[in-house]
Design an enzyme around this catalytic site. Sequence first.
Site, PDB file in Angstrom:
ATOM      1  N   HIS A 182      22.299 -13.945  32.714  1.00  0.00           N
ATOM      2  CA  HIS A 182      22.324 -15.346  32.289  1.00  0.00           C
ATOM      3  C   HIS A 182      20.974 -16.014  32.540  1.00  0.00           C
ATOM      4  O   HIS A 182      20.549 -16.870  31.762  1.00  0.00           O
ATOM      5  CB  HIS A 182      23.434 -16.091  33.034  1.00  0.00           C
ATOM      6  CG  HIS A 182      23.643 -17.488  32.538  1.00  0.00           C
ATOM      7  ND1 HIS A 182      24.120 -17.774  31.279  1.00  0.00           N
ATOM      8  CD2 HIS A 182      23.432 -18.695  33.142  1.00  0.00           C
ATOM      9  CE1 HIS A 182      24.200 -19.083  31.122  1.00  0.00           C
ATOM     10  NE2 HIS A 182      23.790 -19.661  32.232  1.00  0.00           N
ATOM     11  N   ARG A 200      25.774 -17.382  36.605  1.00  0.00           N
ATOM     12  CA  ARG A 200      25.582 -18.787  36.211  1.00  0.00           C
ATOM     13  C   ARG A 200      25.337 -19.696  37.413  1.00  0.00           C
ATOM     14  O   ARG A 200      25.060 -20.882  37.256  1.00  0.00           O
ATOM     15  CB  ARG A 200      26.800 -19.264  35.416  1.00  0.00           C
ATOM     16  CG  ARG A 200      26.848 -18.724  33.999  1.00  0.00           C
ATOM     17  CD  ARG A 200      28.146 -19.028  33.301  1.00  0.00           C
ATOM     18  NE  ARG A 200      29.239 -18.194  33.790  1.00  0.00           N
ATOM     19  CZ  ARG A 200      30.480 -18.256  33.326  1.00  0.00           C
ATOM     20  NH1 ARG A 200      30.783 -19.126  32.384  1.00  0.00           N
ATOM     21  NH2 ARG A 200      31.412 -17.451  33.805  1.00  0.00           N
ATOM     22  N   ASP A 251      48.808  -5.838  51.007  1.00  0.00           N
ATOM     23  CA  ASP A 251      48.242  -7.186  51.114  1.00  0.00           C
ATOM     24  C   ASP A 251      47.057  -7.405  50.166  1.00  0.00           C
ATOM     25  O   ASP A 251      46.432  -8.461  50.190  1.00  0.00           O
ATOM     26  CB  ASP A 251      47.815  -7.481  52.554  1.00  0.00           C
ATOM     27  CG  ASP A 251      46.672  -6.591  53.024  1.00  0.00           C
ATOM     28  OD1 ASP A 251      46.322  -5.633  52.289  1.00  0.00           O
ATOM     29  OD2 ASP A 251      46.117  -6.849  54.111  1.00  0.00           O
ATOM     30  N   ASP A 308      24.143 -16.090  21.958  1.00  0.00           N
ATOM     31  CA  ASP A 308      24.142 -16.501  23.360  1.00  0.00           C
ATOM     32  C   ASP A 308      24.351 -15.253  24.211  1.00  0.00           C
ATOM     33  O   ASP A 308      24.690 -14.186  23.698  1.00  0.00           O
ATOM     34  CB  ASP A 308      25.256 -17.520  23.622  1.00  0.00           C
ATOM     35  CG  ASP A 308      24.898 -18.488  24.748  1.00  0.00           C
ATOM     36  OD1 ASP A 308      23.933 -18.206  25.491  1.00  0.00           O
ATOM     37  OD2 ASP A 308      25.585 -19.513  24.882  1.00  0.00           O
ATOM     38  N   THR A 355      34.588 -20.148  27.708  1.00  0.00           N
ATOM     39  CA  THR A 355      35.736 -20.864  27.150  1.00  0.00           C
ATOM     40  C   THR A 355      35.569 -21.150  25.661  1.00  0.00           C
ATOM     41  O   THR A 355      36.480 -21.658  25.025  1.00  0.00           O
ATOM     42  CB  THR A 355      35.953 -22.195  27.892  1.00  0.00           C
ATOM     43  OG1 THR A 355      34.782 -23.019  27.731  1.00  0.00           O
ATOM     44  CG2 THR A 355      36.209 -21.959  29.371  1.00  0.00           C
ATOM     45  N   ALA A 356      34.376 -20.854  25.115  1.00  0.00           N
ATOM     46  CA  ALA A 356      34.052 -21.007  23.691  1.00  0.00           C
ATOM     47  C   ALA A 356      33.924 -22.460  23.256  1.00  0.00           C
ATOM     48  O   ALA A 356      33.740 -22.723  22.061  1.00  0.00           O
ATOM     49  CB  ALA A 356      35.067 -20.279  22.808  1.00  0.00           C
ATOM     50  N   LYS A 406      21.716 -29.764  23.882  1.00  0.00           N
ATOM     51  CA  LYS A 406      23.022 -30.208  24.353  1.00  0.00           C
ATOM     52  C   LYS A 406      22.917 -30.741  25.774  1.00  0.00           C
ATOM     53  O   LYS A 406      21.985 -30.434  26.512  1.00  0.00           O
ATOM     54  CB  LYS A 406      24.040 -29.068  24.298  1.00  0.00           C
ATOM     55  CG  LYS A 406      23.862 -28.027  25.398  1.00  0.00           C
ATOM     56  CD  LYS A 406      24.898 -26.940  25.333  1.00  0.00           C
ATOM     57  CE  LYS A 406      24.679 -25.944  26.474  1.00  0.00           C
ATOM     58  NZ  LYS A 406      25.532 -24.772  26.373  1.00  0.00           N
TER      59      LYS A 406
END
Length: 314
Positions: free
Chosen positions: A134, A100, A41, A222, A227-228, A196
């Site tokens: 982060h 994050r 499982d 960074d 996801t770039a 940004k």
Amino acid sequence: MESNNGRLTIFGGNANPKLVQEIGAYLGVPVGASRVKRFSDGEISLEINESVRGDDVFVIQPTCNPVNDNLMEILIMIDALKRASARRITAVIPYYGYARQERKTRAREPISAKLVANLITAAGADRVLTMDLHAAAIQGFFDIPVDHLTAVPILADYFNSKNFDEVVIVSPDLGGVTRARNFAERVGAELAIIDKRRPAPNVAEIMNLIGNVKNKTVIMIDDLIDTAGTICLGAEALLKRGAKAVYACCTHPVLSGPACERLMESPFEEVVVCNTIPICNKQIPKIKSLSVASLLGEAIIRIHEDLSVSKLFD
């Protein structure tokens, strides 16, 4: 490896076995005998197949994809080692998942980075060794000692070997300015910042550029590339503002979703990452991977021998 703190022993889960082996080779210590299995499982079953009584144990496991499985593996391994009478257990987490989610940005949101810190502590870890969180404030989420390493010197040494002229280091957001400034000082370059706005998770809009990149080689830095989308959007904006070449570097190559396709189609000359997260199934020509095994290995030796870890960056 013996000291007044007992025998140094290292164990690793399934998240990044190659890095575990590299660290073991640097230390001259064999990786501890353990076996991670699963019930039908999906429940994780773990066996520690050697005595760790009185040992100074380091459990190496980044909490990368699949994040929840790898997190449960390290929690269960820590618990097993604690119950086996290890003298001290250090959770070596090269990449700290859930970092994050370190604050509430709107009502009724969790602070998942704090929850994970609580879980690691409750499992029985005595201290934590990690890299390029982060948000550096996550160190304060733990009630046990945290050694926070950075890959900036490794990345800086690599780019210094290229002997670029007229280099500008760019932070892709305001939150990464401290890291970018440290990197810029090590490569002797100017600093620029992209301002940004992020209207939704994994969605970014370039608003403005603080600094001059015209006719210069740009290196964006960074802590991670997920996801770039942000970093590729930033590269296009920098080229429109006159940059002659754009490079990217980061510590953690998360590379989820469309990241690999975006990087292949991006204008980057090269994307330099570290092996905190395995990228064996995501090889693309533009990606250069640097090893952090010696840095983590040296930090492990210093922790084991009760020496200063901060001296690594003097």
